[in-house]
Enzyme design. Structure first.
Site, short mmCIF file in Angstrom:
data_model
loop_
_atom_site.label_atom_id
_atom_site.label_comp_id
_atom_site.label_asym_id
_atom_site.label_seq_id
_atom_site.Cartn_x
_atom_site.Cartn_y
_atom_site.Cartn_z
N ALA A 54 0.83 -1.20 0.00
CA ALA A 54 0.00 0.00 0.00
C ALA A 54 0.86 1.26 0.00
O ALA A 54 1.89 1.31 0.66
CB ALA A 54 -0.91 0.00 1.23
N THR A 55 0.44 2.23 -0.76
CA THR A 55 1.05 3.57 -0.80
C THR A 55 -0.08 4.52 -1.12
O THR A 55 -1.10 4.09 -1.64
CB THR A 55 2.11 3.65 -1.90
N THR A 56 -0.04 5.75 -0.97
CA THR A 56 0.79 6.71 -0.27
C THR A 56 -0.13 7.42 0.71
O THR A 56 -1.30 7.66 0.39
CB THR A 56 1.40 7.71 -1.28
N LYS A 87 -6.68 2.65 3.11
CA LYS A 87 -5.42 2.73 3.85
C LYS A 87 -5.48 3.70 5.03
O LYS A 87 -4.50 3.83 5.76
CB LYS A 87 -4.29 3.18 2.92
#
Length: 282
Positions: A54-56, A87
């Site tokens: 996972a990003t950002t 996220k």
């Protein structure tokens, strides 16, 4: 040691009501360690990019609170494994955390951390201080160090409203823990260097929550513009960044209709200026 399932019900109730600790993870580790993530497990081969990452995540304070936002893309190496992963998670009524790194482990961390804070509040009869929340999360991260060394890395970003100071606070971490308090703004994940550069130019002291939400959406777009692992807003699928605001009224996640309005406003402006707003030199 006998399992709690083998003990008389009366004794189990007594033990559970007098745990001797306000930590949920310590409590579960004493009576049912198999329910906790197996952080000491040794993998035959480091997993690397085999699982989704996972990003950002970006966060910034405003006058009286803090805003956190995250893109929706998860990648496995050069493959987009999920386009709508979440996220940014509510931790309690006045705090939230965003995750970067191994997506599945990060989501598990977020759920466990939320229960950890709820358990403390029930046992102690009061909420944990902001610094205490940040420190408790650091302890959980250190517990995952063995798995992090084998590829299951989770690096969160923690944000909270501090009623004692009437302001938002941001804490970052590394794989060995932390916490490190950040002033004004911060970013984590593969696109963090580009998002942080954008925030340096666009952040304004005393901004409103609305202005800061737009600033973070601009920063995520700048990150997606230069980092292939960061996803920009998906207009055709109507997948928007997650944006959460925390202030004296508590945690609230902005509805998708509101976020889509910010996104459309940004995209309309970028048709004229593709690189986004220009910060004044003076």
């Amino acid at each position: 040691m006998a399992s709690h399932r083998d003990l008389p019900v009366g004794l189990v109730n007594q033990l559970f009501q007098n745990t001797g600790s306000s930590s949920f993870t310590e409590f579960v580790g004493s009576y049912a360690p198999e329910l906790l993530p197996r952080r000491g497990e040794v993998l035959a081969t480091p997993i690397g990019d085999q699982v989704p990452h996972a990003t950002t995540i970006v966060a910034a304070t405003f006058a009286g609170g803090v805003v956190m936002a995250g893109d929706r893309r998860a990648t496995s190496g050069n493959i987009i494994s999920q386009r709508d992963v979440e996220k940014v998670f509510r931790a309690d009524d006045y705090s939230c955390m965003g995750i970067a790194g191994t997506a599945s482990t990060g989501i598990e961390f977020a759920r466990l951390y939320r229960v950890e804070l709820e358990h403390y509040e029930k046992v102690e009869g009061r909420s944990m201080s902001v610094q205490g929340k940040a420190n408790r999360l650091a302890t959980m991260i250190r517990g995952n160090l063995a798995m992090a060394m084998q590829g299951l890395v989770v690096v969160p970003l923690f944000a909270a409203y501090d009623p004692d100071k009437d302001e938002g606070r941001i804490f970052s971490y590394d794989v060995a823990g932390g916490p490190y308090e950040r002033e004004r703004f911060d970013a984590i994940g593969s696109g963090s260097i580009f998002a942080r550069g954008s925030l340096k130019k666009l952040y304004r002291d005393g901004a409103t929550a609305d202005d800061m939400a737009m600033t973070l959406i601009q920063a995520l777009y700048d990150a997606a513009d230069d980092d292939s692992a960061t996803g920009g807003p998906d207009v055709s699928r109507k997948i928007w960044p997650i944006v959460s605001v925390i202030d004296a009224d508590g945690f609230r996640r902005l509805p998708e209709e509101e976020v889509s309005g910010y996104v459309q406003q940004m995209l309309d402006a970028r048709l004229i200026s593709p690189d986004g707003p220009i910060a004044p030199l003076r």
